[in-house]
Design a protein around this motif. Structure first.
Motif, PDB file in Angstrom:
ATOM      1  N   VAL A   1      92.488  31.088  51.433  1.00 53.98           N
ATOM      2  CA  VAL A   1      91.422  31.805  50.725  1.00 53.98           C
ATOM      3  C   VAL A   1      90.269  32.136  51.668  1.00 53.98           C
ATOM      4  O   VAL A   1      89.804  33.281  51.726  1.00 53.98           O
TER       5      VAL A   1
ATOM      6  N   TYR B   1      86.028  34.175  45.896  1.00 58.57           N
ATOM      7  CA  TYR B   1      86.699  33.329  46.877  1.00 58.57           C
ATOM      8  C   TYR B   1      85.887  32.068  47.161  1.00 58.57           C
ATOM      9  O   TYR B   1      86.452  30.985  47.337  1.00 58.57           O
TER      10      TYR B   1
ATOM     11  N   VAL C   1      86.536  29.773  44.242  1.00 58.15           N
ATOM     12  CA  VAL C   1      87.872  29.183  44.325  1.00 58.15           C
ATOM     13  C   VAL C   1      87.860  28.020  45.319  1.00 58.15           C
ATOM     14  O   VAL C   1      88.403  26.945  45.035  1.00 58.15           O
ATOM     15  N   CYS C   2      87.242  28.205  46.469  1.00 50.25           N
ATOM     16  CA  CYS C   2      87.160  27.131  47.462  1.00 50.25           C
ATOM     17  C   CYS C   2      86.374  25.941  46.924  1.00 50.25           C
ATOM     18  O   CYS C   2      86.737  24.783  47.160  1.00 50.25           O
TER      19      CYS C   2
ATOM     20  N   ARG D   1      86.139  25.036  43.758  1.00 55.95           N
ATOM     21  CA  ARG D   1      86.995  24.352  42.780  1.00 55.95           C
ATOM     22  C   ARG D   1      88.089  23.543  43.467  1.00 55.95           C
ATOM     23  O   ARG D   1      88.428  22.450  43.026  1.00 55.95           O
TER      24      ARG D   1
END
Length: 70
Positions: free
Chosen positions: A27, A51, A54-55, A57
């Motif tokens: 990612v 992004y 996401v990182c 999480r």
């Protein structure tokens, strides 16, 4: 992420960490690094924020053994 999830459920901490780290590198170093924020405008900025989320999480899943975050 499927490997990370399986490792998490099996209690394999090292395998979970490797799998989550690999996903985070994809990612961050792949998707996010390929964005051109100058030419991409709002779409590139939105993807960059996605992004980053996401990182975040994935890191949360790693630190708290949160299967739902995966």
């Amino acid at each position: 992420l499927a490997q990370a999830h399986g490792a998490l459920l099996a209690g394999q901490t090292e395998a979970k960490g490797r799998a989550i780290g690999h996903a985070m590198r994809i990612v961050d170093e792949g998707l996010k690094a390929s964005l051109n924020l100058n030419a991409g405008g709002a779409l590139a900025a939105d993807l960059s924020a996605l992004y980053a989320y996401v990182c975040q999480r994935l890191l949360q899943a790693q630190l708290s053994n949160d299967a739902a975050a995966l």
